[in-house]
Design an enzyme around this catalytic site. Structure first.
Site, short mmCIF file in Angstrom:
data_model
loop_
_atom_site.label_atom_id
_atom_site.label_comp_id
_atom_site.label_asym_id
_atom_site.label_seq_id
_atom_site.Cartn_x
_atom_site.Cartn_y
_atom_site.Cartn_z
CG ASP A 7 -1.82 -1.12 1.14
OD1 ASP A 7 -2.07 -1.79 0.01
OD2 ASP A 7 -2.61 -1.44 2.22
CG ASP A 126 -13.12 -1.70 -1.04
OD1 ASP A 126 -12.77 -2.87 -1.15
OD2 ASP A 126 -12.94 -0.72 -1.75
#
Length: 224
Positions: A7, A126
């Site tokens: 990330d 998500d």
């Protein structure tokens, strides 16, 4: 299969808790590139782009030169998806772009599949509190993950389901949601959110589900 996650935020490798609080930060991206070389797939997410606060395109290009990656974060147009594939991404992950005014944007899903082909696309689902969250997990919708998946299956090769409620917490992934997700699609299923052990990875693998792992790898809790 275990898929390690890189990330990116502010030019660094980071790990966030529930997409909000930064828990870990690393300057040396080359270390993680080298560390993840043995893996057949690595997930690469541009958190700045996902949140609309910048981008880490140069780093993404660098990582793509060394690793097989599925890239996501702020890819909201056909052109952006095409650029990532041209940069060397094996697949692109599309999330927020698939929703418009709280509903699935089938026109966008169809356009992405036309220009990139479904086998190069992963759709991000998500979930926070059982509802799909978008725009870097900052905006809630009324859609359930299963509803989104049922409407978009023909346009992608698989789904990346992230359980935001447990993301980055190393509290374990809620395995009970797998049955619901699998009943909604016959596409490949990849999950993330709190995975903390190889036992979980193996249990998911037995279900035909791949596991994205971040925090547990970076803290050394999961030896892989």
């Amino acid at each position: 299969m275990l898929i390690p996650s890189i990330d990116l935020m502010g030019g660094k490798v980071v790990q966030l808790v529930q997409g909000e609080k930064k828990a870990l930060e690393f300057d040396d991206i080359q270390y993680w590139i080298d560390r993840f070389l043995p893996y057949p797939m690595v997930q690469l997410i541009d958190l700045d782009a996902a949140m609309g606060k910048g981008e880490n395109t140069m780093l993404i290009h660098r990582v793509c030169q060394h690793l097989a990656v599925q890239v996501g974060g702020g890819i909201r147009t056909v052109e952006a998806a095409s650029k990532m594939l041209q940069a060397g991404a094996k697949k692109v992950i599309i999330g927020s772009a698939l929703l418009k005014d709280g509903a699935v944007d089938l026109q966008m899903a169809r356009a992405l599949a036309h220009y990139a082909s479904p086998n190069r696309l992963l759709f991000a689902v998500d979930s926070r509190g059982g509802k799909v969250s978008i725009k870097g997990w900052t905006e809630a919708t009324a859609l359930t993950p299963a509803e989104m998946m049922r409407q978009t299956g023909e346009f992608c090769s698989g789904y990346l389901y992230t359980h935001i409620d447990t993301e980055g917490m190393m509290s374990g992934f809620p395995l009970e949601v797998i049955a619901t997700l699998k009943s909604a699609t016959d596409r490949k299923l990849i999950v993330a959110g709190g995975i903390r052990s190889m036992d979980e990875v193996h249990r998911l693998d037995a279900e035909g589900v791949d596991a994205v792992v971040g925090m547990a790898v970076y803290t050394g809790a999961l030896k892989a």
